[in-house]
Scaffold this active site. Structure first.
Site, PDB file in Angstrom:
ATOM      1  N   GLU A  80     -38.499  28.214 -24.941  1.00  0.00           N
ATOM      2  CA  GLU A  80     -38.493  27.205 -23.889  1.00  0.00           C
ATOM      3  C   GLU A  80     -39.831  26.499 -23.729  1.00  0.00           C
ATOM      4  O   GLU A  80     -39.883  25.323 -23.370  1.00  0.00           O
ATOM      5  CB  GLU A  80     -38.063  27.828 -22.559  1.00  0.00           C
ATOM      6  CG  GLU A  80     -36.545  27.962 -22.400  1.00  0.00           C
ATOM      7  CD  GLU A  80     -35.919  29.045 -23.273  1.00  0.00           C
ATOM      8  OE1 GLU A  80     -36.671  29.856 -23.845  1.00  0.00           O
ATOM      9  OE2 GLU A  80     -34.683  29.078 -23.383  1.00  0.00           O
ATOM     10  N   GLN A 128     -30.798  25.646 -21.061  1.00  0.00           N
ATOM     11  CA  GLN A 128     -29.419  26.062 -20.793  1.00  0.00           C
ATOM     12  C   GLN A 128     -29.185  26.400 -19.331  1.00  0.00           C
ATOM     13  O   GLN A 128     -28.072  26.287 -18.831  1.00  0.00           O
ATOM     14  CB  GLN A 128     -29.052  27.239 -21.694  1.00  0.00           C
ATOM     15  CG  GLN A 128     -29.099  26.818 -23.171  1.00  0.00           C
ATOM     16  CD  GLN A 128     -28.587  27.864 -24.117  1.00  0.00           C
ATOM     17  OE1 GLN A 128     -28.768  29.046 -23.885  1.00  0.00           O
ATOM     18  NE2 GLN A 128     -27.957  27.430 -25.187  1.00  0.00           N
ATOM     19  N   PHE A 129     -30.246  26.809 -18.671  1.00  0.00           N
ATOM     20  CA  PHE A 129     -30.132  27.154 -17.257  1.00  0.00           C
ATOM     21  C   PHE A 129     -31.335  26.537 -16.546  1.00  0.00           C
ATOM     22  O   PHE A 129     -32.469  26.676 -17.010  1.00  0.00           O
ATOM     23  CB  PHE A 129     -30.098  28.680 -17.082  1.00  0.00           C
ATOM     24  CG  PHE A 129     -28.877  29.296 -17.687  1.00  0.00           C
ATOM     25  CD1 PHE A 129     -27.757  29.549 -16.910  1.00  0.00           C
ATOM     26  CD2 PHE A 129     -28.817  29.567 -19.049  1.00  0.00           C
ATOM     27  CE1 PHE A 129     -26.609  30.091 -17.480  1.00  0.00           C
ATOM     28  CE2 PHE A 129     -27.663  30.100 -19.627  1.00  0.00           C
ATOM     29  CZ  PHE A 129     -26.559  30.365 -18.829  1.00  0.00           C
ATOM     30  N   ALA A 130     -31.074  25.885 -15.435  1.00  0.00           N
ATOM     31  CA  ALA A 130     -32.152  25.203 -14.712  1.00  0.00           C
ATOM     32  C   ALA A 130     -33.274  26.169 -14.369  1.00  0.00           C
ATOM     33  O   ALA A 130     -34.449  25.790 -14.359  1.00  0.00           O
ATOM     34  CB  ALA A 130     -31.599  24.559 -13.440  1.00  0.00           C
ATOM     35  N   PHE A 182     -34.697  28.140 -16.084  1.00  0.00           N
ATOM     36  CA  PHE A 182     -35.683  28.301 -17.140  1.00  0.00           C
ATOM     37  C   PHE A 182     -36.835  27.309 -17.025  1.00  0.00           C
ATOM     38  O   PHE A 182     -37.803  27.387 -17.780  1.00  0.00           O
ATOM     39  CB  PHE A 182     -35.037  28.196 -18.525  1.00  0.00           C
ATOM     40  CG  PHE A 182     -34.006  29.240 -18.820  1.00  0.00           C
ATOM     41  CD1 PHE A 182     -33.796  30.330 -17.975  1.00  0.00           C
ATOM     42  CD2 PHE A 182     -33.207  29.155 -19.955  1.00  0.00           C
ATOM     43  CE1 PHE A 182     -32.830  31.288 -18.240  1.00  0.00           C
ATOM     44  CE2 PHE A 182     -32.249  30.116 -20.237  1.00  0.00           C
ATOM     45  CZ  PHE A 182     -32.040  31.172 -19.384  1.00  0.00           C
ATOM     46  N   HIS A 187     -30.240  33.089 -13.744  1.00  0.00           N
ATOM     47  CA  HIS A 187     -29.275  32.154 -14.347  1.00  0.00           C
ATOM     48  C   HIS A 187     -28.458  31.422 -13.290  1.00  0.00           C
ATOM     49  O   HIS A 187     -27.374  30.946 -13.590  1.00  0.00           O
ATOM     50  CB  HIS A 187     -28.264  32.903 -15.214  1.00  0.00           C
ATOM     51  CG  HIS A 187     -28.786  33.472 -16.473  1.00  0.00           C
ATOM     52  ND1 HIS A 187     -29.474  34.646 -16.545  1.00  0.00           N
ATOM     53  CD2 HIS A 187     -28.723  33.019 -17.750  1.00  0.00           C
ATOM     54  CE1 HIS A 187     -29.802  34.907 -17.808  1.00  0.00           C
ATOM     55  NE2 HIS A 187     -29.369  33.944 -18.549  1.00  0.00           N
TER      56      HIS A 187
HETATM   57  C1  LIG Z   1     -35.293  32.402 -22.242  1.00  0.00           C
HETATM   58  C2  LIG Z   1     -33.825  32.315 -22.485  1.00  0.00           C
HETATM   59  N1  LIG Z   1     -33.343  31.281 -23.207  1.00  0.00           N
HETATM   60  C3  LIG Z   1     -32.015  31.166 -23.439  1.00  0.00           C
HETATM   61  C4  LIG Z   1     -31.134  32.094 -22.937  1.00  0.00           C
HETATM   62  C5  LIG Z   1     -29.632  31.943 -23.153  1.00  0.00           C
HETATM   63  N2  LIG Z   1     -29.182  32.886 -24.203  1.00  0.00           N
HETATM   64  C6  LIG Z   1     -28.693  34.100 -23.875  1.00  0.00           C
HETATM   65  S1  LIG Z   1     -28.318  35.023 -25.236  1.00  0.00           S
HETATM   66  C7  LIG Z   1     -28.829  33.787 -26.280  1.00  0.00           C
HETATM   67  C8  LIG Z   1     -28.810  34.004 -27.752  1.00  0.00           C
HETATM   68  C9  LIG Z   1     -29.626  35.210 -28.121  1.00  0.00           C
HETATM   69  O1  LIG Z   1     -29.712  35.385 -29.501  1.00  0.00           O
HETATM   70  P1  LIG Z   1     -30.344  36.717 -30.049  1.00  0.00           P
HETATM   71  O2  LIG Z   1     -31.641  36.995 -29.389  1.00  0.00           O
HETATM   72  O3  LIG Z   1     -30.353  36.624 -31.533  1.00  0.00           O
HETATM   73  O4  LIG Z   1     -29.353  37.852 -29.573  1.00  0.00           O
HETATM   74  P2  LIG Z   1     -27.803  38.017 -29.954  1.00  0.00           P
HETATM   75  O5  LIG Z   1     -27.027  37.267 -28.937  1.00  0.00           O
HETATM   76  O6  LIG Z   1     -27.624  37.501 -31.329  1.00  0.00           O
HETATM   77  O7  LIG Z   1     -27.569  39.481 -29.858  1.00  0.00           O
HETATM   78  C10 LIG Z   1     -29.250  32.667 -25.559  1.00  0.00           C
HETATM   79  C11 LIG Z   1     -29.743  31.411 -26.155  1.00  0.00           C
HETATM   80  C12 LIG Z   1     -31.682  33.155 -22.166  1.00  0.00           C
HETATM   81  N3  LIG Z   1     -30.908  34.093 -21.600  1.00  0.00           N
HETATM   82  N4  LIG Z   1     -33.015  33.248 -21.980  1.00  0.00           N
END
Ligand SMILES: Cc1ncc(C[n+]2csc(CCOP(=O)(O)OP(=O)(O)O)c2C)c(N)n1
Ligand SMILES: Cc1ncc(C[n+]2csc(CCOP(=O)(O)OP(=O)(O)O)c2C)c(N)n1
Ligand SMILES: [Mg+2]
Ligand SMILES: [Mg+2]
Lengths: 323, 315, 323, 315
Positions: free
Chosen positions: A60, A82-84, A86, A128
């Site tokens: 981010e 994706q979420f405000a 953040f 979130h």
């Molecule tokens: C800082 C942040 N950015 C985005 C998200 C939204 N989000 C939740 S899970 C995810 C994907 C995570 O990928 P990975 O770390 O590879 O884990 P996986 O889901 O593959 O187990 C995202 C983008 C979040 N929770 N926190």
């Protein structure tokens, strides 16, 4: 006049902006191939190519910071978090870089970037679920949009992308599927112009997005009891159209702010303080605020519903105010 | 390396040293705030690095020194005006010495929070890549700043996108009072390039030719679409962290002073026959005069109106 | 009674806390060997060893986040950020981790950490000069101290370190060299108890830290003109002692808040809104706020002095209010 | 690897799979919100990793799956209660499935912002080191999360301080819809260890013995004061990002399904003679019964009072 959803309105605004200006680019987690986790950017990568609409790592800080850098060099990036919530995670980049890069370099740069911030409760807990507009409104250098209708969403997003200033654009997730009329020939809505969503003479309510819907519902019940509320939707929080509120409160003598953010030092605090500064002779009844009562947001509906203002609470509060 | 280029690096390095020493004096006299972080010991490398770039390659810098600006010909008068709160500065009293900017000379400013420029460089790289301007975005920063998370996010995404960016870490061994060994888990910051699949190069900051080579190679790589490079300049910090820093935490100051790259370069310029001792003396006098003139011109400029506090917030 | 500086008071609080509790640790950039860039931790590493007082990398996110982790495992970390502004840089860790780690895990953890935040204008531009208390006060889950005197500084810092909750501790740099009396036998000042720094009957002023000093100076001038101001120093912003303000305003009928933060949605906004909510019948004169007028903070004294409230502005404002 | 350990890993992996599949069904029925990120395909490695630790080594996890909790014996009833908003959960309705916690079992919770647990782990490592508890702090996270700046700041400082931490990245090739290759500049996350002067180890997530070995070695290293290790588990994500994800962005789903580590382990357990086919069937029935009982007990618990929204903010 057409009727479209708020989500479609946002998508159209992005589409038309990409079409109109080669310098517009869109990026963020999952916005490319998949069209975004809330599907706002659907179809855009196919239409405009992966060099204009693309996915990003989960980073981010660089998402927002790169927006500033790209803007400084003449692009018009539209970045999705994706979420405000953040925006807090990218605090330095939002508040110091987007908000102050121009200032601290004495006006040498323009920063025409838009940060899209889907807000509102999701059931996924306190990181979130927030409507963190207050942080933005407290900080100099940032514009802030909070559209409540499909027409406003489309108009304000186009305007935001055309703006030469950084814009924090809050989209409320609970409105995405809401439908509304849209006039394709209407001029763009200027920033800093509130809308009077309902006229009335007993109490002024200021509310936007999901809380606006609830205020409008409450107004119907109240109307049956003979209480006529005037409802003002600020549409943008920075700039903030205080005059429309002032005019209304001079008429009604009473003001209630309903917001989905935290109460203490929220948007309502500013409205209350300004009324007390500028309208004291007109204030008949105590100011009231309905907001999240300064606890983080839980993940269970029953608990969440306990802290987000409800239609019933609005009705009850206005009744007390009008008594 | 061409002789004229080397001589020019020497000239600009000397001018930088003279300018900054004068700046510190002005700070003692209360003419400007003591907020300069002197670049003494690092100017030769900074200026050599800039010499390897095209004039319109945008540069972001950190807080250490003014070599980048002098190399690009940013007005010393304007920089002084920034600090003294006078008209004609580069940032109109908003950013002092921390945020000197001159886009016409490719000087794109500084983030006050360390590491904050890294994220910006990525977007700048995206823009010049998309607009196919052929530019390379260059970011200078310190060893200390390389421990911020922004380093990781930025280098990763720049590498994924194969952006035309060059990352130059000036490792001077210190972050204020903390030695690199106590804050950083690797000896060479350049080793971190490995985590982003990009070249990591180490050069001696006292060797302008080596610096130029490394930067030229990285810039060519960037320009040809192969992506970023991380260059680590092994540098020394001759002065305190800031102008009036007592450096009472530091035992290596005297030792380090013996290896001043500017002295090394001066000796080399003379031994190569590019200049005589006398010519170097004359050059020094010229630099002092140039700085003196900048100071006088700055002092002749009117003070900024306090109302400037309200300007430049938004377009 | 002794007379010591605010800086010394903070140092003593740290020293005595390290002495009293083996679980107290101190870290941050330059706090160890060098005793901190503002010298607040001077001598502590020598006295307590480098495993209890130590330097860190420039990594604000992990500085704050590690504080939460260490606290969760039973330590009492006292972390210094060199500039209060940097709490924005570590936004996720401050607001979501320190503020909500306990909450989102249903009370499974205590988070007894203190974040020391030197605040106030330095001439180093908008990322090194703010008094960002409002962000903290808006956010649930965090305690917030703003001591104005050496005695308060020492007492509140000791209290903060003993607290089982996360405390954002704002130290104003311009007060470091200010001297004041300290009573070594006095009990610790409880959180949430404002101090009445001067009694008066015409206008209530709420101010803390550097603005308190200015308000006190203004009060002297005003007293000569027969205007008696009552000055309230909140001492902690969370919890916030609104009752003391309410009592005062019920007496004076007029309130001015002077703060060094940004005006819009600042602490003053909350005070104004609450007065309008709870004290309308007592409000004789419009509310007033003196604060930074919603522009970032420049680096040139003349420009900075233009936006930080001055003694003269306080005098003039109160005169208008009392007229 | 001991046979009983392998059998136990199989049993717990199967239980996890059954539990999560049931969770998804409950989500479809509206009993719990559909916020689980199923760990199918990753449970074997998660549980093998936990098997290599001591029971009181604190674990921080990311959002993918519940294997860690099942491995440690966290009550399934309690986890369901967390999600259904009933009494007796681990986080009292505050965090749902995202923030399951049970410190008595060494389960220390999750950061909702990816990468947010990394910074916390560093402080936990500092505490156990200072208190000389002999514990090792273990943090599981995804490939996507490893691109956050917190990864860099945390691994650097943990390495500088030689903290007793083990970092386990489950690289399942995806972050929601984005493949690793498009977000990450290196093929192996483990290569990033190089930038922190710590070991970087790659293991096959379908090989529980290899996972255990790697984690045991890392834990020993950590416990003996030599500092952290970064382990990358090459994993597969069998299901969608979240329970109801259509996965329409993904072409590899069918291919990946052929390599389910749980199936591999089942076959191995049978071929090694640790269990017969019939015994595996019985075990499955037992797991289903255990889950069923948890569901029923959860449903018998009273709903949380809405007033719980105001609790647990501060001590
Ligand atoms: C800082 C942040 N950015 C985005 C998200 C939204 N989000 C939740 S899970 C995810 C994907 C995570 O990928 P990975 O770390 O590879 O884990 P996986 O889901 O593959 O187990 C995202 C983008 C979040 N929770 N926190
Ligand atoms: C995010 C952030 N943290 C801390 C500081 C305060 N600070 C300014 S310069 C500096 C040391 C920088 O060290 P390094 O990056 O090695 O650069 P050097 O001063 O050695 O040139 C520190 C800690 C800052 N400006 N920003
Ligand atoms: Mg350094
Ligand atoms: Mg993944």
């Amino acid at each position: 006049m057409r009727t479209i959803t708020y989500a479609k309105a946002l998508n159209e605004a992005l589409d038309e902006s990409l079409q109109a200006d080669e310098d517009v680019i869109i990026y963020g987690c999952d916005v490319g191939r998949w069209g975004g986790i809330f599907k706002i950017t659907g179809g855009l990568q196919t239409k405009y190519g992966a060099d204009r609409v693309f996915d990003s790592p989960i980073s981010e800080n660089v998402l927002v910071g790169a927006g500033v850098g790209a803007a400084v060099m003449g692009l018009r990036p539209v970045v999705e978090l994706q979420f405000a919530d953040f925006l807090i995670t990218a605090g330095d980049e939002v508040f110091f870089k987007a908000g102050m890069w121009r200032f601290m370099h004495g006006g040498a740069f323009k920063v025409p970037m838009v940060l899209r911030l889907p807000s509102g409760e999701t059931g996924a807990g306190p990181e979130h679920s927030a409507c963190p507009e207050a942080y933005v409104m407290h900080s100099p250098g940032l514009l802030c949009c909070v559209p409540s209708t499909p027409a406003d969403a489309k108009s304000l997003l186009k305007q935001a992308i055309q703006s030469d200033n950084p814009v924090m654009f809050f989209e409320h997730r609970r409105l995405y599927q809401q439908r509304g009329e849209i006039d394709d020939d209407a001029p763009l809505i200027p920033f800093g112009k509130a809308a009077i969503r309902r006229e009335g003479r007993h109490v002024t309510i200021v509310a936007w997005q999901m809380m606006l819907n609830r205020a409008l519902k409450a107004a119907e019940t109240l109307a049956e009891e003979g209480i006529e509320v005037e409802i003002i939707d600020p549409r943008t929080l920075a700039p903030f159209d205080f005059d429309t509120i002032l005019t209304s409160v001079k008429k009604t003598g009473a003001c209630l702010v309903v917001e989905e953010g935290y109460r203490r030092l929220g948007v309502g605090a500013e409205i209350g303080a300004r009324l007390f500064e500028e309208a004291l002779p007109y204030l008949d009844r105590p100011f009231r605020r309905l907001a999240i009562p300064d606890v983080p947001i839980s993940s269970i509906p029953a608990l969440v519903n306990r802290i987000i203002p409800t239609v019933d609470q609005i009705v009850a509060t206005v009744r007390e105010m009008a008594a | 390396m061409r002789n004229d280029v080397l001589a020019d690096i020497f000239r600009k390095s000397l001018l930088t040293r003279v300018f900054e020493d004068r700046f510190v004096k002005l700070a003692m006299e209360g003419v400007v705030p003591p907020l300069l972080h002197p670049g003494a010991g690092q100017e030769v490398a900074q200026i050599a690095a800039i010499a390897a770039l095209k004039d319109d390659d945008p540069v972001l810098y950190a807080h250490r020194g003014t070599g980048y600006m002098i190399a690009r010909g940013v007005s010393m008068r304007a920089m002084l005006a920034d600090c003294a709160g006078r008209a004609g500065g580069t940032n109109n009293g908003k950013g002092g010495i921390m945020h000197v900017v001159d886009t016409s000379k490719g000087i794109f400013g500084e983030s006050g929070t360390l590491g904050g420029g890294l994220v910006i460089s990525v977007g700048m790289g995206m823009a010049v890549k998309k607009k196919k301007t052929g530019q390379v975005v260059v970011h200078f920063f310190g060893d200390g700043g390389s421990n911020r998370g922004t380093f990781h996010e930025s280098l990763n995404w720049a590498a994924v996108q194969k952006l035309p960016c060059v990352y130059i870490c000036e490792n001077n061994g210190w972050a204020v009072s903390v030695p690199v060994s106590e804050s950083t888990a690797v000896e060479n910051i350049a080793d971190r390039a490995h985590g982003y699949g990009i070249p990591g190069v180490i050069v001696d900051g006292a060797d302008p030719a080596a610096v130029m080579d490394a930067v030229r190679t990285a810039a060519e790589r960037a320009r040809s679409g192969q992506g970023p490079t991380l260059i680590e300049i092994k540098a020394i910090r001759l002065r305190g962290h800031y102008a009036t820093d007592p450096q009472d935490y530091r035992a290596d100051a005297a030792e380090v002073a013996k290896n001043d790259p500017l002295e090394t370069l001066r000796a080399r310029v003379i031994s190569m026959g590019l200049m005589t001792e006398a010519e170097v003396e004359t050059l020094l006098t010229e630099c002092e005069a140039e700085v003196q003139q900048a100071v006088e011109e700055m002092q002749a400029s009117p003070p900024l109106s306090p109302e400037a506090a309200f300007e430049d917030v938004m377009v």
